[in-house]
Design a protein around this motif. Structure first.
Motif, mmCIF file in Angstrom:
data_model
loop_
_atom_site.group_PDB
_atom_site.id
_atom_site.type_symbol
_atom_site.label_atom_id
_atom_site.label_comp_id
_atom_site.label_asym_id
_atom_site.label_seq_id
_atom_site.Cartn_x
_atom_site.Cartn_y
_atom_site.Cartn_z
ATOM 1 N N THR A 40 -1.799 -13.043 9.205
ATOM 2 C CA THR A 40 -0.877 -12.062 8.640
ATOM 3 C C THR A 40 -0.081 -12.631 7.471
ATOM 4 N N LEU A 41 0.240 -13.916 7.507
ATOM 5 C CA LEU A 41 1.035 -14.501 6.422
ATOM 6 C C LEU A 41 0.291 -14.509 5.094
ATOM 7 N N PRO A 42 -0.951 -14.990 5.008
ATOM 8 C CA PRO A 42 -1.636 -14.928 3.706
ATOM 9 C C PRO A 42 -1.844 -13.497 3.210
ATOM 10 N N ILE A 43 -2.063 -12.570 4.113
ATOM 11 C CA ILE A 43 -2.234 -11.175 3.698
ATOM 12 C C ILE A 43 -0.920 -10.636 3.151
ATOM 13 N N TYR A 44 0.177 -10.952 3.820
ATOM 14 C CA TYR A 44 1.488 -10.523 3.340
ATOM 15 C C TYR A 44 1.799 -11.146 1.976
ATOM 16 N N TRP A 45 1.461 -12.422 1.797
ATOM 17 C CA TRP A 45 1.649 -13.097 0.514
ATOM 18 C C TRP A 45 0.859 -12.390 -0.587
ATOM 19 N N PHE A 46 -0.367 -12.045 -0.305
ATOM 20 C CA PHE A 46 -1.210 -11.361 -1.287
ATOM 21 C C PHE A 46 -0.612 -10.006 -1.666
ATOM 22 N N ILE A 47 -0.113 -9.268 -0.690
ATOM 23 C CA ILE A 47 0.490 -7.959 -0.967
ATOM 24 C C ILE A 47 1.742 -8.123 -1.817
ATOM 25 N N LEU A 48 2.563 -9.120 -1.502
ATOM 26 C CA LEU A 48 3.770 -9.361 -2.303
ATOM 27 C C LEU A 48 3.418 -9.758 -3.727
ATOM 28 N N GLU A 49 2.377 -10.554 -3.888
ATOM 29 C CA GLU A 49 1.941 -10.952 -5.229
ATOM 30 C C GLU A 49 1.478 -9.747 -6.038
ATOM 31 N N CYS A 50 0.841 -8.796 -5.389
ATOM 32 C CA CYS A 50 0.365 -7.606 -6.093
ATOM 33 C C CYS A 50 1.511 -6.673 -6.481
ATOM 34 N N ILE A 51 2.532 -6.583 -5.624
ATOM 35 C CA ILE A 51 3.620 -5.649 -5.870
ATOM 36 C C ILE A 51 4.687 -6.243 -6.790
ATOM 37 N N TYR A 52 5.118 -7.461 -6.496
ATOM 38 C CA TYR A 52 6.206 -8.095 -7.243
ATOM 39 C C TYR A 52 5.655 -9.198 -8.132
ATOM 40 N N GLU A 53 6.525 -9.752 -8.935
ATOM 41 C CA GLU A 53 6.116 -10.931 -9.704
ATOM 42 C C GLU A 53 6.207 -12.158 -8.812
ATOM 43 N N GLU A 54 5.706 -13.270 -9.294
ATOM 44 C CA GLU A 54 5.539 -14.458 -8.451
ATOM 45 C C GLU A 54 6.862 -15.006 -7.918
#
Length: 110
Positions: free
Chosen positions: A28-42
């Motif tokens: 769940t953590l890498p998936i959440y990281w990927f979603i945050l990267e797509c929505i917000y800036e780094e």
């Protein structure tokens, strides 16, 4: 329904099967990281992930203890029911990944 909960005369148990329960939690953590990267800036994604890292570390430790306790608990249930550990490697398994349990030595050879 009674037959579904009964134990077979010969059981092959893998300690890795209990850790499969925790794999979806860990991913769940890498998936959440990927979603945050797509929505917000780094930078914003990193700040949000820093808040979740202690939770993720606890989740990893919990999943490790859960896997170990489930494995040891199931093996102790088998021993209490009278199963013996068969020597050798079960057919179709790699060395060290599974153990075959049976009620008698004769069933181990089958």
């Amino acid at each position: 329904m009674d037959n579904y909960l009964d134990f077979n005369h010969v059981i092959t148990f893998s300690w890795m099967s209990t850790s499969l329960v925790c794999i979806p939690l860990i991913f769940t953590l890498p998936i959440y990281w990927f979603i945050l990267e797509c929505i917000y800036e780094e930078k914003i994604a990193i700040k949000k992930m820093e808040k979740l890292m202690p939770f993720f570390k606890c989740l990893c430790v919990f999943s490790l203890f859960l896997s170990i306790s489930l494995s040891l608990g199931y093996v102790s249930v088998l021993k209490n029911k009278g199963y013996i550990s068969c020597p050798g490697i079960p057919s179709g398994w790699m060395p060290g990944t599974a153990t075959k349990y049976a009620f008698s030595g004769d069933l181990c050879r089958k």
